[in-house]
Design a protein around this motif. Sequence first.
Motif, PDB file in Angstrom:
ATOM      1  N   LEU A 117      -0.152   6.093   0.478  1.00 22.60           N
ATOM      2  CA  LEU A 117       1.041   5.242   0.482  1.00 22.60           C
ATOM      3  C   LEU A 117       1.887   5.462  -0.756  1.00 22.60           C
ATOM      4  O   LEU A 117       3.119   5.503  -0.683  1.00 22.60           O
ATOM      5  N   SER A 118       1.235   5.602  -1.905  1.00 27.00           N
ATOM      6  CA  SER A 118       1.959   5.843  -3.148  1.00 27.00           C
ATOM      7  C   SER A 118       2.762   7.138  -3.071  1.00 27.00           C
ATOM      8  O   SER A 118       3.935   7.184  -3.456  1.00 27.00           O
ATOM      9  N   LYS A 119       2.123   8.204  -2.561  1.00 28.58           N
ATOM     10  CA  LYS A 119       2.818   9.497  -2.431  1.00 28.58           C
ATOM     11  C   LYS A 119       3.997   9.380  -1.465  1.00 28.58           C
ATOM     12  O   LYS A 119       5.080   9.914  -1.722  1.00 28.58           O
ATOM     13  N   LEU A 120       3.791   8.697  -0.354  1.00 26.76           N
ATOM     14  CA  LEU A 120       4.878   8.536   0.621  1.00 26.76           C
ATOM     15  C   LEU A 120       6.025   7.724   0.039  1.00 26.76           C
ATOM     16  O   LEU A 120       7.199   8.027   0.275  1.00 26.76           O
ATOM     17  N   LEU A 121       5.697   6.685  -0.721  1.00 26.89           N
ATOM     18  CA  LEU A 121       6.744   5.887  -1.356  1.00 26.89           C
ATOM     19  C   LEU A 121       7.525   6.716  -2.367  1.00 26.89           C
ATOM     20  O   LEU A 121       8.749   6.620  -2.456  1.00 26.89           O
ATOM     21  N   ASP A 127      10.022   4.044   5.595  1.00 24.21           N
ATOM     22  CA  ASP A 127      11.157   3.144   5.735  1.00 24.21           C
ATOM     23  C   ASP A 127      10.583   1.803   6.182  1.00 24.21           C
ATOM     24  O   ASP A 127      10.257   1.620   7.360  1.00 24.21           O
ATOM     25  N   TRP A 128      10.409   0.861   5.245  1.00 24.40           N
ATOM     26  CA  TRP A 128       9.762  -0.404   5.550  1.00 24.40           C
ATOM     27  C   TRP A 128      10.585  -1.252   6.511  1.00 24.40           C
ATOM     28  O   TRP A 128      10.068  -2.194   7.093  1.00 24.40           O
ATOM     29  N   TRP A 153      -2.545 -11.796   2.166  1.00 20.71           N
ATOM     30  CA  TRP A 153      -2.668 -10.443   2.677  1.00 20.71           C
ATOM     31  C   TRP A 153      -2.980  -9.544   1.496  1.00 20.71           C
ATOM     32  O   TRP A 153      -2.237  -9.528   0.516  1.00 20.71           O
ATOM     33  N   ASP A 154      -4.056  -8.801   1.550  1.00 16.45           N
ATOM     34  CA  ASP A 154      -4.528  -7.982   0.428  1.00 16.45           C
ATOM     35  C   ASP A 154      -3.885  -6.594   0.473  1.00 16.45           C
ATOM     36  O   ASP A 154      -4.506  -5.630   0.886  1.00 16.45           O
ATOM     37  N   VAL A 155      -2.627  -6.507   0.047  1.00 14.59           N
ATOM     38  CA  VAL A 155      -1.911  -5.238   0.035  1.00 14.59           C
ATOM     39  C   VAL A 155      -1.258  -5.060  -1.326  1.00 14.59           C
ATOM     40  O   VAL A 155      -0.703  -6.000  -1.879  1.00 14.59           O
ATOM     41  N   VAL A 156      -1.341  -3.878  -1.852  1.00 13.07           N
ATOM     42  CA  VAL A 156      -0.733  -3.593  -3.142  1.00 13.07           C
ATOM     43  C   VAL A 156       0.468  -2.688  -2.910  1.00 13.07           C
ATOM     44  O   VAL A 156       0.344  -1.630  -2.307  1.00 13.07           O
ATOM     45  N   ILE A 157       1.632  -3.114  -3.352  1.00 15.95           N
ATOM     46  CA  ILE A 157       2.826  -2.284  -3.285  1.00 15.95           C
ATOM     47  C   ILE A 157       3.007  -1.674  -4.670  1.00 15.95           C
ATOM     48  O   ILE A 157       3.103  -2.384  -5.664  1.00 15.95           O
ATOM     49  N   VAL A 158       3.026  -0.357  -4.722  1.00 14.68           N
ATOM     50  CA  VAL A 158       3.093   0.352  -5.984  1.00 14.68           C
ATOM     51  C   VAL A 158       4.541   0.646  -6.323  1.00 14.68           C
ATOM     52  O   VAL A 158       5.269   1.222  -5.516  1.00 14.68           O
TER      53      VAL A 158
END
Length: 106
Positions: A63-67, A73-74, A93-98
Motif C-alpha cells: 500500500l505504501s508503494k502504491l500510495l 485512487d481512494w 478499524w485497524d488501518v494505517v494510512i502512511v
Amino acid sequence: MGPRGGRPWRSSRECLEGVLWVLITGARWKDLPERYPSPVTCWRRHRDWTRNGVFRAAWDRLLSKLLQRRGIDWEEAIGDGSFSRAKKGVTTWDVVIVATEPASSS
C-alpha cells in the motif's frame, strides 16, 4: 520428502501465489488449482504469515508503494467484507494510512 518425511518443502513464492489466487478469486482453499502447492500447505502458510505479522507487513508495504506512485485512487476504492465476519462490539478499524511525499515526475 522433507528431512522428517512428508511432502517436499514448497517455496514461499509458490505458496504466496496460491494464497493470492484464493484471495483474489474468493474460491475455497480446496478448489486451489493443481499448479499451486496443496490447499493445506497454502492455507497453513497464510495462517502462519498472518499470525506472525508477515502478511500484514507485506500488505502495508505494498500500500505504501502504491500510495507513493499514486497507484490508488481512494475515491474509487471499495472494500468487500462479504467474506469476513464483523466482530461484535468492535468500534474501530485497524488501518494505517502512511503519509507519503508526492511522486516525482522523473
